[in-house]
Write a protein that holds these residues in place. Sequence first.
Motif, short mmCIF file in Angstrom:
data_model
loop_
_atom_site.label_atom_id
_atom_site.label_comp_id
_atom_site.label_asym_id
_atom_site.label_seq_id
_atom_site.Cartn_x
_atom_site.Cartn_y
_atom_site.Cartn_z
N THR A 55 0.83 -1.21 0.00
CA THR A 55 0.00 0.00 0.00
C THR A 55 0.87 1.25 0.00
OG1 THR A 55 -1.74 -1.15 1.23
CG2 THR A 55 -1.80 1.26 1.23
N LYS A 56 1.92 1.24 0.78
CA LYS A 56 2.83 2.40 0.84
C LYS A 56 3.50 2.64 -0.49
CE LYS A 56 6.67 4.30 3.55
NZ LYS A 56 7.64 4.04 4.65
N LEU A 57 3.94 1.57 -1.14
CA LEU A 57 4.57 1.71 -2.46
C LEU A 57 3.59 2.24 -3.50
CD1 LEU A 57 6.71 -1.57 -2.60
CD2 LEU A 57 7.55 0.77 -2.34
N ASP A 58 2.35 1.73 -3.45
CA ASP A 58 1.32 2.21 -4.39
C ASP A 58 1.04 3.69 -4.19
OD1 ASP A 58 1.12 -0.32 -5.43
OD2 ASP A 58 -0.67 -0.87 -4.26
N GLU A 59 0.98 4.13 -2.94
CA GLU A 59 0.72 5.55 -2.66
C GLU A 59 1.89 6.41 -3.13
OE1 GLU A 59 0.04 5.60 1.51
OE2 GLU A 59 -2.08 5.01 1.36
N GLU A 60 3.11 5.94 -2.96
CA GLU A 60 4.28 6.71 -3.42
C GLU A 60 4.29 6.81 -4.95
OE1 GLU A 60 7.63 4.69 -1.80
OE2 GLU A 60 7.38 5.52 0.23
N GLN A 61 3.91 5.72 -5.62
CA GLN A 61 3.85 5.76 -7.08
C GLN A 61 2.78 6.72 -7.56
OE1 GLN A 61 3.36 1.73 -8.43
NE2 GLN A 61 5.47 1.15 -7.97
N SER A 62 1.64 6.73 -6.86
CA SER A 62 0.56 7.64 -7.24
C SER A 62 0.98 9.10 -7.06
CB SER A 62 -0.69 7.35 -6.39
OG SER A 62 -1.16 6.05 -6.62
#
Length: 289
Positions: A277-284
């Motif tokens: 989830t953290k990686l997805d938020e950083e990519q977004s």
Amino acid sequence: MNPAYKGVKFRYLILWTLLTIAALAFGGLIYIFQNNGEGIMPIVIFSQFALYGVAFLWLKRAYRKNQIDMKSLFQPIRKSDHLVRKTFFTLFHLTFSLAAVSYLFYLFSFIVPDYLLNLLEDNDSTNAFVNSTKVSSFFLIVLVAPVVEELLFRATLLQKLRVKYGNVAGILISSALFSLIHMNSGMIGHFTIGIFLSIFYLKTKNIWVPIICHALNNLVAFLTLTTSPSGSESTNITETITELQMVGPYIGIYALVCLIFMGWIAVKMIKDINQTTKLDEEQSMNQSF
């Protein structure tokens, strides 16, 4: 995380459900009065189907209103979903759930024996009801309930809660509420399976995975109800309690070992989900700049 889930208002589902229960109760009383108190089973079955139908209609309306595509939840089963492994885990969880309930019954036999007698008599009534309505009960328990409940608790409530409070709170709260609606069939087992169904959904992002595991769980429970001997004779119940008191401590040890093992797995998997989830938020965030 999809922020659109913030707009889903569960208070309307509660209102719809209460109005449906009131209408069903009113209609049921008229039906019973007209039939001199006979034919209550069709009313019970129809009421259960009606409540699931109302929940599904509310879900369709909520998704359309908040511009969420329900069809996107149903992805093809992929090899990376490890569905076979998850179904075996579901069967293992069933042994824990049975052990946990049996150990509670063991404790009740010493602390509140009269309450245990009532529980066992209610279980006989449930067996008799399911056996007398096998076809409709099969559709309700094995096919309808897993689909509607997974759409409701995992695909919607879990998503709304995790957007607002995070993954851990979302998993725990949605699983607690899931267990509350199953008070008559073992809250501990439903709470723990709710946690893992939530994890399965967040790991795979495919609602079919928790639906299939949920349906398997319900299928085994249905087969148990329809194949186990029914009857509420006091001698049978007394024998059951005596046998339970003999094996209760060993069942409790098994349940504790299972709980520790499942807790370790759940913590590990939730850590992986948080990291993803953290990686997805950083990519977004990077894409937005």
